[in-house]
Scaffold this motif. Sequence first.
Motif, short mmCIF file in Angstrom:
data_model
loop_
_atom_site.label_atom_id
_atom_site.label_comp_id
_atom_site.label_asym_id
_atom_site.label_seq_id
_atom_site.Cartn_x
_atom_site.Cartn_y
_atom_site.Cartn_z
N PRO A 111 -12.07 2.19 1.39
CA PRO A 111 -11.35 0.95 1.73
C PRO A 111 -9.96 1.21 2.30
O PRO A 111 -9.50 0.47 3.17
CB PRO A 111 -11.26 0.20 0.39
N PHE A 112 -9.29 2.26 1.82
CA PHE A 112 -7.97 2.62 2.33
C PHE A 112 -8.05 2.98 3.81
O PHE A 112 -7.23 2.53 4.62
CB PHE A 112 -7.40 3.77 1.50
N GLU A 113 -9.05 3.75 4.19
CA GLU A 113 -9.23 4.14 5.59
C GLU A 113 -9.67 2.95 6.44
O GLU A 113 -9.24 2.82 7.59
CB GLU A 113 -10.23 5.29 5.70
N PHE A 114 -10.52 2.08 5.89
CA PHE A 114 -10.90 0.88 6.63
C PHE A 114 -9.69 0.00 6.92
O PHE A 114 -9.57 -0.57 8.00
CB PHE A 114 -11.96 0.07 5.86
N ALA A 115 -8.80 -0.12 5.94
CA ALA A 115 -7.59 -0.93 6.14
C ALA A 115 -6.72 -0.32 7.24
O ALA A 115 -6.16 -1.04 8.06
CB ALA A 115 -6.81 -1.04 4.83
N SER A 116 -6.60 1.01 7.27
CA SER A 116 -5.78 1.64 8.30
C SER A 116 -6.40 1.46 9.69
O SER A 116 -5.70 1.21 10.67
CB SER A 116 -5.56 3.12 7.99
#
Length: 169
Positions: free
Chosen positions: A143-148
């Motif tokens: 989810p952190f990478e999707f947000a970025s």
Amino acid sequence: MSLLTIFYILSAITIATAFLTIISKNPIHSAIYLVICFFTVAGHYLLFNAQFLALVHIIVYSGAIMVLFLFTIMLMNLNQEDEPHKKLATKLAAAVSFGLVCFVLLAVFIKAMPIIDNYKQTGQDFQSIKVLGRVLLNEYMVPFEFASVLLLVAMIGAVLLSKKEKSIQ
């Protein structure tokens, strides 16, 4: 120097700079006082052992938001001669509104009862940057990478939307 002394000093600086932000006639001075106020609030976060929150507060508010404020101030071209004088009724309404808000906040603070309970101390530090980084980059990596990626796509979209089209003549 005890933590209580540091808290009182930071609180005095925070209140003074917030007040100076409001009463300053020069908008640039007002923005500088607001930056100092933001830094002292970050100092309060450090007193609570919330290093990540303090750093994010400095980066987001003292950095990005203040740059936005300064660009807005510069684009507005505030001149004292062009500004119309406020009517007495407007000033009186603002003073009465301020007094009512202060009265309501004071009543809320007087009526509020703190929750006093026995806290269990596990000895584990949940507020450090090290623990937050471990959680973000282990359990919430996807989810952190999707947000970025989402933020990157939104930034590219904003640049493309704001780009002026060439007129065909």
